[in-house]
Enzyme design. Structure first.
Site, PDB file in Angstrom:
ATOM      1  N   ASP A  13      56.614  40.076  28.568  1.00  0.00           N
ATOM      2  CA  ASP A  13      56.325  38.738  29.093  1.00  0.00           C
ATOM      3  C   ASP A  13      57.663  38.075  29.387  1.00  0.00           C
ATOM      4  O   ASP A  13      58.664  38.391  28.749  1.00  0.00           O
ATOM      5  CB  ASP A  13      55.528  37.914  28.062  1.00  0.00           C
ATOM      6  N   THR A  69      46.884  34.481  38.147  1.00  0.00           N
ATOM      7  CA  THR A  69      46.790  34.354  39.607  1.00  0.00           C
ATOM      8  C   THR A  69      46.256  32.951  39.894  1.00  0.00           C
ATOM      9  O   THR A  69      45.105  32.788  40.289  1.00  0.00           O
ATOM     10  CB  THR A  69      45.838  35.421  40.205  1.00  0.00           C
ATOM     11  N   THR A 103      42.755  38.882  37.975  1.00  0.00           N
ATOM     12  CA  THR A 103      41.689  38.672  38.966  1.00  0.00           C
ATOM     13  C   THR A 103      42.333  38.434  40.327  1.00  0.00           C
ATOM     14  O   THR A 103      43.087  37.472  40.499  1.00  0.00           O
ATOM     15  CB  THR A 103      40.825  37.462  38.548  1.00  0.00           C
ATOM     16  N   LEU A 128      36.537  39.413  29.264  1.00  0.00           N
ATOM     17  CA  LEU A 128      36.553  38.736  27.959  1.00  0.00           C
ATOM     18  C   LEU A 128      36.461  37.227  28.124  1.00  0.00           C
ATOM     19  O   LEU A 128      36.865  36.671  29.149  1.00  0.00           O
ATOM     20  CB  LEU A 128      37.804  39.109  27.164  1.00  0.00           C
ATOM     21  N   PHE A 227      24.218  30.659  29.633  1.00  0.00           N
ATOM     22  CA  PHE A 227      24.928  29.835  30.622  1.00  0.00           C
ATOM     23  C   PHE A 227      24.037  28.808  31.302  1.00  0.00           C
ATOM     24  O   PHE A 227      24.205  28.494  32.473  1.00  0.00           O
ATOM     25  CB  PHE A 227      25.688  30.718  31.628  1.00  0.00           C
ATOM     26  N   GLY A 235      34.976  24.355  33.007  1.00  0.00           N
ATOM     27  CA  GLY A 235      36.430  24.233  33.083  1.00  0.00           C
ATOM     28  C   GLY A 235      37.079  25.537  32.674  1.00  0.00           C
ATOM     29  O   GLY A 235      36.448  26.594  32.744  1.00  0.00           O
ATOM     30  N   CYS A 238      39.450  30.047  34.431  1.00  0.00           N
ATOM     31  CA  CYS A 238      38.804  31.096  35.248  1.00  0.00           C
ATOM     32  C   CYS A 238      37.800  30.554  36.261  1.00  0.00           C
ATOM     33  O   CYS A 238      37.972  30.741  37.463  1.00  0.00           O
ATOM     34  CB  CYS A 238      38.127  32.098  34.332  1.00  0.00           C
ATOM     35  N   LYS A 241      39.024  28.216  39.122  1.00  0.00           N
ATOM     36  CA  LYS A 241      39.958  28.961  39.971  1.00  0.00           C
ATOM     37  C   LYS A 241      39.232  30.045  40.781  1.00  0.00           C
ATOM     38  O   LYS A 241      39.455  30.186  41.984  1.00  0.00           O
ATOM     39  CB  LYS A 241      41.023  29.602  39.069  1.00  0.00           C
ATOM     40  N   ARG A 306      43.652  24.028  29.732  1.00  0.00           N
ATOM     41  CA  ARG A 306      43.690  24.149  31.195  1.00  0.00           C
ATOM     42  C   ARG A 306      42.344  23.790  31.814  1.00  0.00           C
ATOM     43  O   ARG A 306      41.312  24.258  31.353  1.00  0.00           O
ATOM     44  CB  ARG A 306      44.098  25.574  31.605  1.00  0.00           C
TER      45      ARG A 306
END
Ligand code: UGA
Length: 414
Positions: A13, A69, A103, A128, A227, A235, A238, A241, A306
């Site tokens: 990293d 990404t 992704t 995950l 869901f 939010g 993932c 975006k 985030r």
């Protein structure tokens, strides 16, 4: 997962703090069960880490590219970090298979093969969830291998053989199919959430209860119960975006994506009006309201802020002129980064002291168990806004508090 399967892992990293933690076997993120695996890996000499691939063992078989990404201003996925990581891997480990976990928009692997001839690429999307990542990774619902390159296919089949042995689905397809299925899965899950949230608004308009509606709808096995929890909007790093990236990628290919575009817009609209919802529930002038916000993370079980709807609530209330106090079990100074005008509290009760309104913005289990009598005695006002539908309404109204949930009628003390 690779450590658990007995492989040697070299983690890279560019963040010095993360690498320092990893080299001590400590987890840089809050994930149940993760630190134990990392610590064991370091103790047994199977896990090492560095700031550059330059130090990676020469005989490294595969490189998993797991960089972010993020979304650009136009909604596209920003592939800058991906390209940098691939270049590094090509330079220092030219014989390793490069496995794209990040992704990426449909067609990316095809472009990569043209850009980096001689490198074996494969697409291997990740499913995950934050907060349950160890469980999800060791017991995945499915593993998708998107590979046509024979060497990449062989390496991935070998790495995932333990799942085949355990009877877990491991499916193979070409690279663009693997890339698309990841966006399709996240977009479909996002669609379910945006859909039930619009149904929740309808429930509010006629005095129905969205939890009852979702339960009965979800009992149809063709639909499923997962869901369908109404709330403040989706939010995290993932769904917002990936829905935007699917729309942008489709548009670039001349394909319309009306449904996912509507999902993304519906969710943004919802999140932008959360603060107004709170002020309306308190029926006061926003500039005079002191509001306690419980929860900052985008969902329970993670330390990630985030794209958090809870942060939208805090920022929205501050913008409306409210005095905002926030509490989150993972606060640790993060509030100052996202909303410096708000004050941080050390407990939900401290946050509630002298508040006109208390808002539950994240579904941390501890908020479902709040002592309502104590909360009521500390507050200046008597309004609870439950954006996650976890509050015990009976206990709250018995303590002389009013509750405004999502998708069901407001409850006032008897
Ligand atoms: C999501 C997917 O669930 C994973 O399968 C995927 O691998 C991951 O994205 C990714 O692409 O990396 P995650 O972002 O960790 O995982 O979180 P989720 O548990 O899916 O929740 C996303 C958002 O939807 C949260 O804001 C959550 O509060 C919201 N949500 C979820 C609802 O509002 N209602 C629900 O019923 C479920």
């Amino acid at each position: 997962m690779l450590l658990e399967f007995g492989h040697r892992v070299f983690a890279v990293d560019i963040d010095e703090k993360r690498v320092a933690m990893l080299s001590k076997g400590r987890s840089p993120i809050a994930e149940p069960g993760l630190e134990e695996i990392l610590t064991r890996g370091v103790e047994h000499g199977y896990l090492s880490s560095a700031l550059s691939l330059e130090e990676a063992p020469e005989d490294t078989l595969a490189v998993f590219i797991c960089v972010g990404t993020p979304t650009t201003d136009s909604g596209d996925a920003d592939l800058r970090y991906l390209m940098e990581a691939i270049r590094g891997a090509q330079e220092y480990l030219p014989h390793a298979v490069q496995i794209i976990k990040s992704t990426v928009p449909p067609g990316t692997n095809t472009v990569l093969r043209q850009k980096f001839p001689g490198v074996s690429f494969a697409s291997n999307p990740e499913f995950l969830r934050q907060g349950t990542s160890v469980k999800d990774t060791l017991k995945p619902s499915r593993t998708v291998i998107g590979a046509t390159d024979p060497r990449a296919l062989e390496v991935l089949r070998g790495l995932y053989q333990p799942f085949v042995d355990a009877g877990r689905p491991v499916v193979e397809m070409n690279e663009p199919s693997a890339e698309i299925m990841k966006y399709a899965a996240n977009s479909l899950l996002s669609t379910k959430i945006a859909f039930i949230n619009e149904i929740a608004d309808l429930c509010e308009a006629v005095g129905a209860d969205v939890d009852d509606v979702a339960m009965a709808v979800g009992l149809d096995s063709r639909i499923g119960a997962a869901f369908l929890q109404a709330g403040p909007g989706f939010g995290g790093s993932c769904f917002p975006k990936d829905t935007k990236a699917l729309v942008a990628a489709s548009s670039a290919l001349g394909v319309s994506s009306t449904i996912v575009n509507a999902v993304s817009e519906s969710n943004e609209r919802r999140r932008a009006t959360l603060a107004e919802r709170v002020v309306a529930a308190a029926s006061g002038e926003s500039a005079e309201l002191t509001v306690a916000v419980l929860g900052l993370t985008f969902k329970a079980g993670t330390d990630d802020l985030r794209e958090s709807p809870a942060v939208d609530v805090v920022a929205g209330l501050v913008a409306l002129g409210c005095d905002v106090v926030a509490y989150d079990p993972f606060e640790q100074g993060k509030l100052a980064q996202v909303a410096p005008e708000a004050r941080a509290a050390a407990s939900p009760y401290e946050a509630a002291r002298d508040a006109d309104v208390v808002v539950v913005a994240t579904e941390w289990p501890e908020f479902a168990e709040l002592d309502m009598e104590k909360l009521a005695s500390l507050m200046a006002g008597a309004d609870l806004v439950d954006l996650r539908n976890i509050i015990d309404i009976e206990a709250a109204t018995a303590a002389d508090l009013s509750v405004t949930p999502i998708g069901k009628p407001r409850s006032d003390p008897a």
